[in-house]
Design a protein around this motif. Structure first.
Motif, PDB file in Angstrom:
ATOM      1  N   UNK A  36       0.837  -1.204   0.000  1.00 32.45           N
ATOM      2  CA  UNK A  36       0.000   0.000   0.000  1.00 32.45           C
ATOM      3  C   UNK A  36       0.870   1.252   0.000  1.00 32.45           C
ATOM      4  N   UNK A  37       0.350   2.311  -0.618  1.00 30.93           N
ATOM      5  CA  UNK A  37       1.036   3.595  -0.656  1.00 30.93           C
ATOM      6  C   UNK A  37       0.628   4.393   0.571  1.00 30.93           C
ATOM      7  N   UNK A  38       1.628   4.997   1.220  1.00 35.30           N
ATOM      8  CA  UNK A  38       1.405   5.743   2.452  1.00 35.30           C
ATOM      9  C   UNK A  38       1.958   7.144   2.301  1.00 35.30           C
ATOM     10  N   UNK A  39       1.296   8.103   2.932  1.00 35.10           N
ATOM     11  CA  UNK A  39       1.755   9.482   2.915  1.00 35.10           C
ATOM     12  C   UNK A  39       2.344   9.798   4.280  1.00 35.10           C
ATOM     13  N   UNK A  40       3.544  10.375   4.281  1.00 38.77           N
ATOM     14  CA  UNK A  40       4.220  10.701   5.523  1.00 38.77           C
ATOM     15  C   UNK A  40       3.712  12.027   6.060  1.00 38.77           C
ATOM     16  N   UNK A  41       3.367  12.054   7.350  1.00 38.54           N
ATOM     17  CA  UNK A  41       2.940  13.282   8.016  1.00 38.54           C
ATOM     18  C   UNK A  41       3.875  13.522   9.193  1.00 38.54           C
ATOM     19  N   UNK A  47       4.378  10.037  11.240  1.00 37.63           N
ATOM     20  CA  UNK A  47       3.362   8.994  11.099  1.00 37.63           C
ATOM     21  C   UNK A  47       3.070   8.787   9.619  1.00 37.63           C
ATOM     22  N   UNK A  48       2.637   7.590   9.285  1.00 34.56           N
ATOM     23  CA  UNK A  48       2.338   7.228   7.904  1.00 34.56           C
ATOM     24  C   UNK A  48       0.858   6.898   7.808  1.00 34.56           C
ATOM     25  N   UNK A  49       0.160   7.552   6.884  1.00 34.96           N
ATOM     26  CA  UNK A  49      -1.265   7.344   6.681  1.00 34.96           C
ATOM     27  C   UNK A  49      -1.504   6.875   5.260  1.00 34.96           C
ATOM     28  N   UNK A  50      -2.563   6.091   5.030  1.00 33.35           N
ATOM     29  CA  UNK A  50      -2.853   5.643   3.657  1.00 33.35           C
ATOM     30  C   UNK A  50      -3.027   6.830   2.718  1.00 33.35           C
ATOM     31  N   UNK A  51      -2.465   6.699   1.539  1.00 33.28           N
ATOM     32  CA  UNK A  51      -2.558   7.756   0.531  1.00 33.28           C
ATOM     33  C   UNK A  51      -3.744   7.465  -0.370  1.00 33.28           C
ATOM     34  N   UNK A  52      -4.653   8.413  -0.466  1.00 33.58           N
ATOM     35  CA  UNK A  52      -5.830   8.263  -1.310  1.00 33.58           C
ATOM     36  C   UNK A  52      -5.695   9.209  -2.492  1.00 33.58           C
ATOM     37  N   UNK A  53      -5.606   8.645  -3.678  1.00 28.65           N
ATOM     38  CA  UNK A  53      -5.471   9.457  -4.880  1.00 28.65           C
ATOM     39  C   UNK A  53      -6.844   9.723  -5.482  1.00 28.65           C
TER      40      UNK A  53
END
Length: 68
Positions: A36-41, A47-53
């Motif tokens: 899964x692709x994660x977005x770093x915050x 923290x890493x959250x799921x990336x929704x395109x």
């Protein structure tokens, strides 16, 4: 041309495993366990959250709250 990827350890929220995350861009990472692709915050902690395109032709919408 030299390509260098950043590899970090972190907990994936999708598969809930402590795994290696490979940097695709400075903000996007991919879980090596589930893919899964994660977005770093970064807000006091990383923290890493799921990336929704959003698809290119999609229009924004708001779901209405429904009682009962």
């Amino acid at each position: 041309m030299k390509i260098q990827a950043e590899v970090v350890n972190g907990r994936c929220p999708t598969c809930d495993e402590l795994t290696m995350l490979v940097g695709l861009t400075p903000e996007l990472y991919r879980c090596m366990n589930c893919g899964s692709d994660l977005q770093q915050h970064v807000n006091g902690k990383i923290s890493y959250l799921p990336h929704l395109a959003k698809p290119k032709d999609a229009e924004p919408f708001v779901n209405e709250w429904k009682d009962g």
